[in-house]
Design a protein around this motif. Sequence first.
Motif, mmCIF file in Angstrom:
data_model
loop_
_atom_site.group_PDB
_atom_site.id
_atom_site.type_symbol
_atom_site.label_atom_id
_atom_site.label_comp_id
_atom_site.label_asym_id
_atom_site.label_seq_id
_atom_site.Cartn_x
_atom_site.Cartn_y
_atom_site.Cartn_z
ATOM 1 N N GLY A 123 0.790 -1.221 0.000
ATOM 2 C CA GLY A 123 0.000 0.000 0.000
ATOM 3 C C GLY A 123 0.819 1.266 0.000
ATOM 4 O O GLY A 123 0.265 2.348 -0.205
ATOM 5 N N SER A 138 -7.359 1.013 7.588
ATOM 6 C CA SER A 138 -8.162 1.996 6.876
ATOM 7 C C SER A 138 -8.451 1.557 5.444
ATOM 8 O O SER A 138 -9.598 1.456 5.031
ATOM 9 C CB SER A 138 -7.464 3.358 6.874
ATOM 10 O OG SER A 138 -8.205 4.307 6.143
ATOM 11 N N CYS A 139 -7.403 1.275 4.663
ATOM 12 C CA CYS A 139 -7.582 0.893 3.255
ATOM 13 C C CYS A 139 -7.560 -0.604 3.035
ATOM 14 O O CYS A 139 -7.782 -1.058 1.899
ATOM 15 C CB CYS A 139 -6.498 1.558 2.394
ATOM 16 S SG CYS A 139 -4.815 1.018 2.790
ATOM 17 N N LYS A 141 -5.149 -2.580 2.811
ATOM 18 C CA LYS A 141 -4.030 -3.026 1.988
ATOM 19 C C LYS A 141 -2.892 -3.530 2.873
ATOM 20 O O LYS A 141 -2.713 -3.048 3.993
ATOM 21 C CB LYS A 141 -3.529 -1.895 1.090
ATOM 22 C CG LYS A 141 -4.530 -1.448 0.037
ATOM 23 C CD LYS A 141 -3.960 -0.339 -0.820
ATOM 24 C CE LYS A 141 -4.955 0.106 -1.884
ATOM 25 N NZ LYS A 141 -4.408 1.200 -2.717
ATOM 26 N N CYS A 166 -2.648 6.357 3.828
ATOM 27 C CA CYS A 166 -3.923 6.849 4.378
ATOM 28 C C CYS A 166 -3.724 8.051 5.288
ATOM 29 O O CYS A 166 -4.527 8.988 5.284
ATOM 30 C CB CYS A 166 -4.634 5.732 5.136
ATOM 31 S SG CYS A 166 -5.102 4.323 4.119
#
Length: 359
Positions: A123, A138-139, A141, A166
């Motif tokens: 990420g 959060s993402c 990844k 992020c």
Amino acid sequence: MVGTAVMSMYTGAKTVVRTVYGNSSGFEVKVGMHQGSALSPLLFLIVMEAISREFRVALPWELLYAGDLVVVAETEEDLIKRFYEWKNNVEKRGTRVNMNKIKVMISGERQKPVQKAARWPCGVCGRGVGSNSIQCTSCQKWVHKKCSGINGSMYKVMKSFICRGCSNPVISTGHISVDIGASANLEVVDKFCYLGHMLSVDGDADAVVEARIRTGWNKFRQLVPLLTNRDISLIRRGRLYSSCVRSSMLHGSKTWPVRKENEVALQRAEMRMVRCMCNVKVKDRVPSKELRESLGIGDIMLILQQNRLRWYGLVLRKEYTDWVKKCMEYGMRWRAPDQEVDQRGHEERLCRKIAKHAV
């Protein structure tokens, strides 16, 4: 009296062009500074100081070094306004602005998306991840441990970990130029080389480390006949390497925000050069420490740390009115992996505390 002496040096000055077929016929120089003259840089600085004294804003919104200028602004409108102030004022006094060399870089906005060639890309860096990775809450990844900035166990922060993508996102946009009016556009770039230092929208050292390693290899290839000559002792070859090759690789390193992957890249590049000088292959299983000791050189990361500490001490000794010293007190968004964080995954810290944490 001094002005008359300087003007007499430029009155009726002639030069020639040297080619492989000989020198050309002499011709008079009526415009510009004398190339190679020790007095020319001083004269240029005096002229630029006098020209820009009335309209310049100075630090931290302008960085002027000889003929290279950086204009910093918070909005596009302010940038265009400051650009035209400089352009109009210097052209009124007989100088010209090279529009082909002007570039615009927007911090936090990437014009070209990061390549995601791997099946499971990191990420942060985009390279493929393996078992030694952690998932961003959060993402969602996965991120390499070396890209996460975590020191120690990842298990302690796995439930609250937020990656740099992020907490400090870099937005990909289609903004490829800035319209400054008069049917003129300025190109928007992701990175730019200023005074030998590669600046990027991410604010990291990836671009500059890659460029300095490439420069180091160019210097190494030029000196291969000497660095691999067995008639020259290893100690002398190590001194030549340190003064010519390593110095070019670490040029400007005192201000690099290096990460672990940058350190690994520098160490790998240097050890390839060291093994080539010592005529040793990887399969020979000779420790890196022994090879460096035979050449009389230290670890490149120790030299990098010394450069950063030397610069840090120089900044601390500056007066409090100096802008470089003032930047130490600027607030920045930074997160230590072993600290409690808020919903955005970062906390406000001063540059001074970040520097102490790094050293």
